[in-house]
Design a protein around this motif. Structure first.
Motif, PDB file in Angstrom:
ATOM      1  N   ARG A   1       0.813  -1.215   0.000  1.00  0.00           N
ATOM      2  CA  ARG A   1       0.000   0.000   0.000  1.00  0.00           C
ATOM      3  C   ARG A   1       0.852   1.273   0.000  1.00  0.00           C
TER       4      ARG A   1
ATOM      5  N   ARG B   1       2.089   2.066  -3.427  1.00  0.00           N
ATOM      6  CA  ARG B   1       1.043   2.652  -4.277  1.00  0.00           C
ATOM      7  C   ARG B   1       0.810   4.128  -3.916  1.00  0.00           C
TER       8      ARG B   1
ATOM      9  N   GLU C   1      -5.798   2.913 -10.978  1.00  0.00           N
ATOM     10  CA  GLU C   1      -5.227   1.753 -10.295  1.00  0.00           C
ATOM     11  C   GLU C   1      -4.242   2.116  -9.185  1.00  0.00           C
TER      12      GLU C   1
ATOM     13  N   THR D   1      -5.797   2.057  -0.691  1.00  0.00           N
ATOM     14  CA  THR D   1      -5.638   1.943  -2.139  1.00  0.00           C
ATOM     15  C   THR D   1      -6.976   1.846  -2.871  1.00  0.00           C
TER      16      THR D   1
ATOM     17  N   GLN E   1      -8.045  -0.515  -4.816  1.00  0.00           N
ATOM     18  CA  GLN E   1      -8.651  -1.833  -4.658  1.00  0.00           C
ATOM     19  C   GLN E   1      -9.296  -1.981  -3.285  1.00  0.00           C
ATOM     20  N   ASP E   2      -8.664  -1.394  -2.256  1.00  0.00           N
ATOM     21  CA  ASP E   2      -9.251  -1.419  -0.914  1.00  0.00           C
ATOM     22  C   ASP E   2     -10.612  -0.743  -0.909  1.00  0.00           C
TER      23      ASP E   2
ATOM     24  N   PHE F   1     -12.576  -0.153  -3.427  1.00  0.00           N
ATOM     25  CA  PHE F   1     -13.534  -0.908  -4.235  1.00  0.00           C
ATOM     26  C   PHE F   1     -14.084  -2.085  -3.431  1.00  0.00           C
ATOM     27  N   ASP F   2     -13.201  -2.779  -2.727  1.00  0.00           N
ATOM     28  CA  ASP F   2     -13.627  -3.920  -1.916  1.00  0.00           C
ATOM     29  C   ASP F   2     -14.578  -3.503  -0.798  1.00  0.00           C
TER      30      ASP F   2
ATOM     31  N   VAL G   1     -12.343   0.569 -10.559  1.00  0.00           N
ATOM     32  CA  VAL G   1     -10.893   0.767 -10.580  1.00  0.00           C
ATOM     33  C   VAL G   1     -10.439   0.663 -12.030  1.00  0.00           C
TER      34      VAL G   1
END
Length: 325
Positions: free
Chosen positions: A57, A60, A218, A251, A253-254, A256-257, A264
């Motif tokens: 993380r 990123r 991303e 991040t 992806q975090d 989004f989850d 993303v």
């Protein structure tokens, strides 16, 4: 300006330097290094795929802050057919940390608003390192209301380390300006598409981030506070920012989850800064696709879905007061 090389990119940078050197020798001396160049290019691609697929993380966060990443005006230049910048909040001043204006993307008229950083020290002094003052948020709101008047969708580009915390900004109502934007954006009658193109910190990002759709590139991050700020508060040590970033789950992806980000968008191999033209091309297609989806809803449906989107963020229980059945 010297090229910025992040720690985890050093091995890749060395391979790139070898490739450049061989190509230069071919050009200067007529030597043939095509086989060696192909081998190195394959080695670079394989290493890059492995490196960027396994970033932590904090790495990123570093990519999101890379000074060569495209900023709002860079994207505007690449994705719009026409662009007319508008200035001022009609109350105090024009804030260069937020840019905005009327644009056309393909055949779609839009209002674009975004944070803007500088490329060097001089530009960053003008842009205040992308940290808006109250007049920046008031300018943004003025342009959103203008878009609403003419039934144009709003696109916001988010890329800020936070709202400016200076004394003057607080005296002119920094908190009120951000809060007003949250309130007004929640009920704006036109579609709002927010895109995180770099870093999104605190209310500085959220001040133009209440949207029907939140899209994140991303290698970007979005959180209530910077990892350094969190580490300073929790650990009394800003150098523990990498640990804080892992705990905060910042991040794309975090998010989004967790159901906060709606999409993303993959970046070119190595990040948007390695191929900004390709990134702009990808982003333009995403914008047109997302706006097409939002146009399918009536005004009432749009507002209802927006309210429902933010009502579902987070985990909570409704408790009963004493004596309530």
């Amino acid at each position: 300006m010297a090229k910025i090389i992040l720690d985890f990119e050093r091995e890749l940078s060395e391979i790139e330097a070898q490739i450049r050197d061989l190509k230069e020798r071919e050009k200067l001396y007529g030597e043939n290094h095509s086989v060696q160049i192909r081998v190195l290019e394959k080695e670079f691609e394989e290493l890059a795929q492995k490196t960027y697929a396994n970033l932590n993380r904090w790495q990123r966060v570093q990519l999101a802050r890379h000074p060569d990443r495209p900023y709002t005006l860079d994207y505007i230049q690449q994705i719009t057919d026409t662009w007319t910048e508008l200035h001022g909040d009609r109350r105090f001043a024009d804030d260069p940390a937020i840019v905005g204006g009327i644009a056309q993307i393909a055949e779609t008229g839009v209002m674009i608003i975004g944070h803007q950083k500088g490329r060097n020290v001089k530009e960053n002094m003008v842009r205040n390192f992308g940290m808006p003052q109250p007049e920046g948020y008031r300018k943004a709101l003025r342009l959103m209301k203008l878009a609403e008047k003419y039934h144009k969708p709003v696109i916001t580009f988010i890329d800020t380390p936070g709202a400016y915390p200076g004394l003057g900004a607080e005296e002119r109502g920094q908190g009120e300006a951000i809060a007003r934007n949250l309130f007004e954006m929640s009920r704006l009658s036109v579609p709002i598409l927010s895109i995180v193109i770099g870093e999104g910190a605190s209310g500085g990002a959220l001040g133009i981030g209440v949207a029907d759709r939140l899209v994140m590139l991303e290698h970007t991050w979005y959180s209530v506070i910077t990892p350094e700020g969190c580490a300073s508060i929790l650990f009394r040590d800003a150098s523990r920012a990498p640990q804080a970033a892992e705990a905060m789950k910042v991040t794309a992806q975090d998010l989004f989850d967790m159901g906060i980000a709606d999409r993303v968008v993959p970046e070119p191999l190595g990040g948007a800064h390695r191929n900004p033209l390709k990134m702009a091309e990808i982003l333009k297609d995403v914008i047109l696709e997302e706006l097409h989806k939002l146009k399918e809803f009536t005004q009432d449906e749009l507002l209802e879905k927006r309210l429902d989107k933010y009502s579902r963020v987070g985990i909570y229980d409704e408790s009963k007061t004493q004596g309530e059945p």
